[in-house]
Design a protein around this motif. Structure first.
Motif, short mmCIF file in Angstrom:
data_model
loop_
_atom_site.label_atom_id
_atom_site.label_comp_id
_atom_site.label_asym_id
_atom_site.label_seq_id
_atom_site.Cartn_x
_atom_site.Cartn_y
_atom_site.Cartn_z
N PHE A 184 0.82 -1.21 0.00
CA PHE A 184 0.00 0.00 0.00
C PHE A 184 0.86 1.26 0.00
O PHE A 184 0.48 2.27 -0.60
N MET A 185 2.00 1.25 0.67
CA MET A 185 2.86 2.43 0.72
C MET A 185 3.33 2.83 -0.67
O MET A 185 3.31 4.01 -1.04
N ILE A 186 3.74 1.86 -1.47
CA ILE A 186 4.16 2.14 -2.84
C ILE A 186 2.98 2.67 -3.66
O ILE A 186 3.13 3.56 -4.50
N LEU A 187 1.79 2.11 -3.41
CA LEU A 187 0.60 2.58 -4.11
C LEU A 187 0.38 4.07 -3.85
O LEU A 187 0.10 4.84 -4.78
N CYS A 188 0.52 4.49 -2.60
CA CYS A 188 0.33 5.90 -2.27
C CYS A 188 1.41 6.78 -2.91
O CYS A 188 1.12 7.87 -3.40
N LEU A 189 2.65 6.30 -2.90
CA LEU A 189 3.73 7.06 -3.53
C LEU A 189 3.48 7.25 -5.02
O LEU A 189 3.72 8.34 -5.58
N LEU A 190 2.98 6.21 -5.67
CA LEU A 190 2.68 6.31 -7.10
C LEU A 190 1.44 7.17 -7.34
O LEU A 190 1.24 7.69 -8.45
N GLY A 191 0.59 7.32 -6.31
CA GLY A 191 -0.57 8.19 -6.44
C GLY A 191 -0.20 9.65 -6.61
O GLY A 191 -0.98 10.44 -7.16
N ILE A 192 1.00 10.03 -6.14
CA ILE A 192 1.43 11.43 -6.26
C ILE A 192 1.62 11.83 -7.72
O ILE A 192 1.02 12.81 -8.18
N PRO A 193 2.46 11.12 -8.51
CA PRO A 193 2.57 11.49 -9.93
C PRO A 193 1.28 11.28 -10.70
O PRO A 193 1.01 12.00 -11.67
N LEU A 194 0.46 10.31 -10.27
CA LEU A 194 -0.83 10.11 -10.94
C LEU A 194 -1.70 11.35 -10.79
O LEU A 194 -2.32 11.81 -11.75
N GLY A 195 -1.75 11.91 -9.59
CA GLY A 195 -2.53 13.12 -9.36
C GLY A 195 -1.91 14.34 -10.02
O GLY A 195 -2.62 15.17 -10.59
N LEU A 196 -0.59 14.46 -9.95
CA LEU A 196 0.09 15.60 -10.57
C LEU A 196 -0.17 15.64 -12.07
O LEU A 196 -0.48 16.70 -12.63
N GLY A 197 -0.06 14.50 -12.73
CA GLY A 197 -0.29 14.44 -14.17
C GLY A 197 -1.72 14.74 -14.53
O GLY A 197 -1.99 15.51 -15.46
N GLY A 198 -2.68 14.16 -13.80
CA GLY A 198 -4.09 14.38 -14.10
C GLY A 198 -4.51 15.83 -13.91
O GLY A 198 -5.25 16.38 -14.73
N GLY A 199 -4.04 16.47 -12.85
CA GLY A 199 -4.41 17.86 -12.60
C GLY A 199 -3.89 18.80 -13.67
O GLY A 199 -4.57 19.73 -14.09
N ALA A 200 -2.65 18.56 -14.12
CA ALA A 200 -2.07 19.41 -15.15
C ALA A 200 -2.80 19.26 -16.49
O ALA A 200 -3.05 20.24 -17.20
N VAL A 201 -3.17 18.02 -16.84
CA VAL A 201 -3.92 17.79 -18.07
C VAL A 201 -5.27 18.49 -18.02
O VAL A 201 -5.69 19.16 -18.97
N ASP A 202 -5.95 18.37 -16.89
CA ASP A 202 -7.27 18.99 -16.71
C ASP A 202 -7.18 20.50 -16.90
O ASP A 202 -7.94 21.10 -17.67
N ALA A 203 -6.25 21.13 -16.19
CA ALA A 203 -6.12 22.59 -16.27
C ALA A 203 -5.68 23.06 -17.65
O ALA A 203 -6.21 24.04 -18.19
#
Length: 406
Positions: free
Chosen positions: A92-111
């Motif tokens: 789960f810890m690795i999952l959360c760490l990978l969630g950071i770039p997942l969110g960063l990429g998605g937010g930038a695409v959206d904006a």
């Protein structure tokens, strides 16, 4: 050239929606394989949303520095790499760490895409753009459902979506010259100056700058913030925890529950296409009310101990009702607060909306773990009622202000 670029933008918004529904649809299986409590889906969701908020906040500066095309390529690459990494995550810890770039990429695409389409294309394309997000959001659970019955099926699902994202990275990279041409033509034609002049012609007052605290003190600001917070809170909570509720409380098969969540996002997608056509005849205020009635009816159908057909119908109705609420609320902003303040209010609304996405789904995770997952429909209805009341208070304040002005 512009048509090709528009097609690429639509494809990009499909890719933006694809990862958004994977966590909720796969969590009943992921939770067991990773050996973590049920509520941890809220933690993972919060990490992803935090990255989205951060990238959205800095997107204007980054896009200005590197250009929309390059930001798009790098952002989709981030999401693709994160999804592929999740497919191989050991804990789960690795999952959360990978969630950071997942969110960063998605937010930038959206904006980036919302801003680009707002400048270069007509309003109808903005509505249909979010329909394509719904296509992606609906497709994610369907792709997962093809693998969930197999061993490590959720990992195969994440890997498949990651592969699709890498294909889009290649397409976006090849399209970089198109983005540069459009941006160059914008500079040559002085499009920004033209748009500013048109904006000044459409309003009787010059754009003003206010501090954040002053914006919060605006008449009706609190009501509109509560409306945005609660709407986004309910929309994300439905998608994140619906599959878990169906499996643990209603006895639905895991792959069937994932398909049902896709029906929910299909409801949002189809509803947004239809509502875009209806706005020609129906004003935003009534579109919002109509959506609230439909979605509240859907949630109440899920609350009642009826058959699975009614349960699925309630889920679809909830999505259909949600369809017009968010875009119509955004479109009403200049009318409610004036065009001179709409940009600042709009930014605050988006921030509050993301906050609802971030905080409330994890809150229900705690309710599910320490009280009961069976509270799912009641939890949704509670926030839905708050949203309806806040929206009507907002309408009342606006009507009173109009009477005073007259």
């Amino acid at each position: 050239m512009i048509t090709v670029l528009l097609i690429i933008i639509y494809l990009s918004f499909i890719s933006l929606g694809l990862p958004d529904t994977l966590l909720g649809s796969s969590w009943p299986v992921m939770q067991q394989e990773l050996g973590v409590p049920l509520s941890y889906a809220g933690i993972a969701s919060m990490v992803i949303s935090g990255g989205t908020i951060l990238s959205s906040f800095f997107s204007g500066f980054v896009i200005k520095l590197f250009g929309t095309g390059k930001v798009m390529v790098f952002s989709v690459f981030l999401t693709a790499a994160a999804l592929l990494g999740i497919a191989f995550t050991p804990n789960f810890m690795i999952l959360c760490l990978l969630g950071i770039p997942l969110g960063l990429g998605g937010g930038a695409v959206d904006a980036a895409l919302n801003n680009f389409v707002a400048i270069h294309f007509k309003a109808r394309h903005m509505s249909w753009l979010h329909c394509f997000w719904g296509i992606g959001a609906s497709s994610g659970p369907i792709i997962l459902s093809l693998f969930l019955a197999k061993e490590n099926g959720w990992k195969w699902g994440y890997g498949t979506v990651g592969g699709i994202q890498f294909v889009l990275v290649a397409i976006l990279f090849l399209s970089l010259p198109l983005w540069k041409i459009v941006e160059k033509e914008e500079n040559n034609l002085g499009l920004s100056k033209k748009l500013n002049n048109e904006e000044m012609d459409q309003t009787s007052s010059r754009p003003r700058s206010m501090k954040l605290a002053e914006v919060f003190r605006l008449k009706s600001a609190k009501a509109t913030m509560i409306t945005f917070f609660t709407y986004c809170a309910v929309e994300v909570t439905v998608g994140l925890w619906g599959s878990t509720y169906f499996v643990h409380v209603r006895g639905i098969e895991v792959n069937t529950a994932a398909k049902w969540i896709s029906f929910y996002y299909m409801g949002i997608t189809v509803g947004r296409f239809v509502s875009g056509l209806l706005t020609v005849k129906v004003n935003n205020k009534n579109m919002i009310r109509m959506g609230e009635i439909i979605s509240a009816t859907g949630i109440m159908m899920m609350l009642l101990p009826l058959s699975n057909i009614f349960l699925m119908t309630g889920l679809i109705l909830t999505g259909l009702g949600f369809a017009p609420i968010y875009p119509c609320m955004l479109h009403e902003t200049p009318k409610r607060f004036g065009k001179d303040l709409s940009q600042q209010v709009m930014g605050m609304q988006m921030a509050i909306a993301y906050t609802g996405n971030t905080l409330v789904p994890p809150l229900f995770g705690l309710v599910a773990q320490y009280i009961s997952i069976g509270w799912y429909p009641g939890f949704l209805l509670f926030f839905m009622v708050i949203m309806i009341v806040a929206a009507e208070v907002l309408n009342l304040n606006i009507n009173i202000r109009k009477i005073v002005i007259k």
